[in-house]
Motif scaffolding. Structure first.
Motif, PDB file in Angstrom:
ATOM      1  N   UNK A  13       0.781  -1.119  -0.003  1.00  0.00           N
ATOM      2  CA  UNK A  13       0.023  -0.126   0.132  1.00  0.00           C
ATOM      3  C   UNK A  13       0.929   1.366   0.024  1.00  0.00           C
ATOM      4  N   UNK A  14       2.068   1.196   0.854  1.00  0.00           N
ATOM      5  CA  UNK A  14       3.057   2.397   0.684  1.00  0.00           C
ATOM      6  C   UNK A  14       3.611   2.512  -0.468  1.00  0.00           C
ATOM      7  N   UNK A  15       4.084   1.499  -1.370  1.00  0.00           N
ATOM      8  CA  UNK A  15       4.445   1.684  -2.535  1.00  0.00           C
ATOM      9  C   UNK A  15       3.540   2.294  -3.671  1.00  0.00           C
ATOM     10  N   UNK A  16       2.454   1.652  -3.525  1.00  0.00           N
ATOM     11  CA  UNK A  16       1.347   2.037  -4.332  1.00  0.00           C
ATOM     12  C   UNK A  16       0.960   3.716  -4.018  1.00  0.00           C
ATOM     13  N   UNK A  17       0.897   4.154  -2.871  1.00  0.00           N
ATOM     14  CA  UNK A  17       0.745   5.172  -2.533  1.00  0.00           C
ATOM     15  C   UNK A  17       1.851   6.319  -3.048  1.00  0.00           C
ATOM     16  N   UNK A  18       3.065   5.960  -2.834  1.00  0.00           N
ATOM     17  CA  UNK A  18       4.150   6.611  -3.372  1.00  0.00           C
ATOM     18  C   UNK A  18       4.111   6.770  -4.918  1.00  0.00           C
ATOM     19  N   UNK A  19       3.710   5.713  -5.601  1.00  0.00           N
ATOM     20  CA  UNK A  19       3.746   5.580  -7.043  1.00  0.00           C
ATOM     21  C   UNK A  19       2.545   6.554  -7.615  1.00  0.00           C
ATOM     22  N   UNK A  20       1.484   6.490  -6.828  1.00  0.00           N
ATOM     23  CA  UNK A  20       0.349   7.107  -7.518  1.00  0.00           C
ATOM     24  C   UNK A  20       0.489   8.654  -7.336  1.00  0.00           C
ATOM     25  N   UNK A  21       1.019   8.845  -6.002  1.00  0.00           N
ATOM     26  CA  UNK A  21       1.202  10.442  -5.511  1.00  0.00           C
ATOM     27  C   UNK A  21       2.570  11.032  -6.661  1.00  0.00           C
ATOM     28  N   UNK A  53       0.102  14.321   0.003  1.00  0.00           N
ATOM     29  CA  UNK A  53       1.476  14.772   0.157  1.00  0.00           C
ATOM     30  C   UNK A  53       2.459  14.479  -0.889  1.00  0.00           C
ATOM     31  N   UNK A  54       2.563  13.277  -1.448  1.00  0.00           N
ATOM     32  CA  UNK A  54       3.526  13.032  -2.279  1.00  0.00           C
ATOM     33  C   UNK A  54       3.529  13.848  -3.595  1.00  0.00           C
ATOM     34  N   UNK A  55       2.082  13.985  -4.086  1.00  0.00           N
ATOM     35  CA  UNK A  55       1.778  14.665  -5.093  1.00  0.00           C
ATOM     36  C   UNK A  55       2.210  16.244  -5.022  1.00  0.00           C
ATOM     37  N   UNK A  56       2.117  16.722  -3.807  1.00  0.00           N
ATOM     38  CA  UNK A  56       2.851  18.132  -3.666  1.00  0.00           C
ATOM     39  C   UNK A  56       4.212  18.106  -3.600  1.00  0.00           C
ATOM     40  N   UNK A  57       4.748  16.990  -3.107  1.00  0.00           N
ATOM     41  CA  UNK A  57       6.247  16.993  -3.042  1.00  0.00           C
ATOM     42  C   UNK A  57       6.933  16.949  -4.432  1.00  0.00           C
ATOM     43  N   UNK A  58       6.056  16.493  -5.501  1.00  0.00           N
ATOM     44  CA  UNK A  58       6.870  16.020  -6.776  1.00  0.00           C
ATOM     45  C   UNK A  58       6.486  17.282  -7.675  1.00  0.00           C
ATOM     46  N   UNK A  59       5.497  18.165  -7.108  1.00  0.00           N
ATOM     47  CA  UNK A  59       4.771  19.296  -7.920  1.00  0.00           C
ATOM     48  C   UNK A  59       6.188  20.316  -8.664  1.00  0.00           C
ATOM     49  N   UNK A  60       7.060  20.360  -8.211  1.00  0.00           N
ATOM     50  CA  UNK A  60       8.245  21.320  -8.863  1.00  0.00           C
ATOM     51  C   UNK A  60       8.625  20.303 -10.191  1.00  0.00           C
ATOM     52  N   UNK A  61       8.344  19.218 -10.345  1.00  0.00           N
ATOM     53  CA  UNK A  61       8.719  18.403 -11.685  1.00  0.00           C
ATOM     54  C   UNK A  61       7.701  18.530 -12.485  1.00  0.00           C
ATOM     55  N   UNK A  62       6.250  19.056 -11.969  1.00  0.00           N
ATOM     56  CA  UNK A  62       5.123  18.951 -12.941  1.00  0.00           C
ATOM     57  C   UNK A  62       5.671  20.472 -13.909  1.00  0.00           C
ATOM     58  N   UNK A  63       5.881  21.557 -13.216  1.00  0.00           N
ATOM     59  CA  UNK A  63       6.571  22.506 -13.932  1.00  0.00           C
ATOM     60  C   UNK A  63       7.721  22.305 -14.733  1.00  0.00           C
TER      61      UNK A  63
END
Length: 146
Positions: A13-21, A53-63
């Motif tokens: 579940x934690x790996x899936x959470x990190x991958x999805x985020x 939280x993970x999706x927020x942490x990778x948002x610099x990559x979004x730009x």
């Protein structure tokens, strides 16, 4: 806080959470990551707070990845190349803001489509890479119950 985020989560579940985020966090559409990551986490019964939280942490990559996704989408759909400087974009908006908005909207949609094509395979690969690491680091459910 970390204990709260991973509370009751198995390594899977934690790996899936990190991958999805991570995958949702780089979608080239600013402002939809919270809703999308919440929806996907709810659907797959993942920890919503950790996924967001993970999706927020990778948002610099979004730009950083927005332009490559848009270029990939333009290539996939065979559209004319979009190569404007900031001054040219400003001039386009001064001349006909509706046409400029339409052109940039279509380009962004192709970027979202390219992201959509790459999201599932990328998420699967991330999951397969992260899962063995979490299996080694996190205790299994049997160890927690003892």
């Amino acid at each position: 806080m970390l204990n709260l985020l991973k509370q009751g989560m198995t390594p899977r579940k934690l790996a899936a959470t990190l991958a999805v985020g991570s995958v949702v966090g780089v979608i080239p559409a600013i402002g939809v990551t919270t809703i999308l990551s919440t929806a996907v986490a709810t659907r797959f019964r993942l920890n919503i707070a950790a996924t967001v939280l993970v999706s927020y942490l990778v948002q610099p990559l979004q730009i950083f990845l927005a332009i490559p996704f848009i270029k990939a989408g333009i290539f996939i759909f065979g559209l004319s190349e979009l190569s404007f400087t900031l001054d040219e974009i400003i001039a386009m908006f001064k001349v006909d803001w509706l046409a400029a908005l339409n052109k940039l909207w279509i380009a962004n949609l192709t970027g979202i489509a390219a992201w959509g094509i790459m999201a599932v395979p990328t998420g699967g690969i991330l999951y397969l890479i992260i899962l063995p690491l979490f299996k080694q680091v996190l205790p299994t459910q049997k160890e927690v119950q003892i």
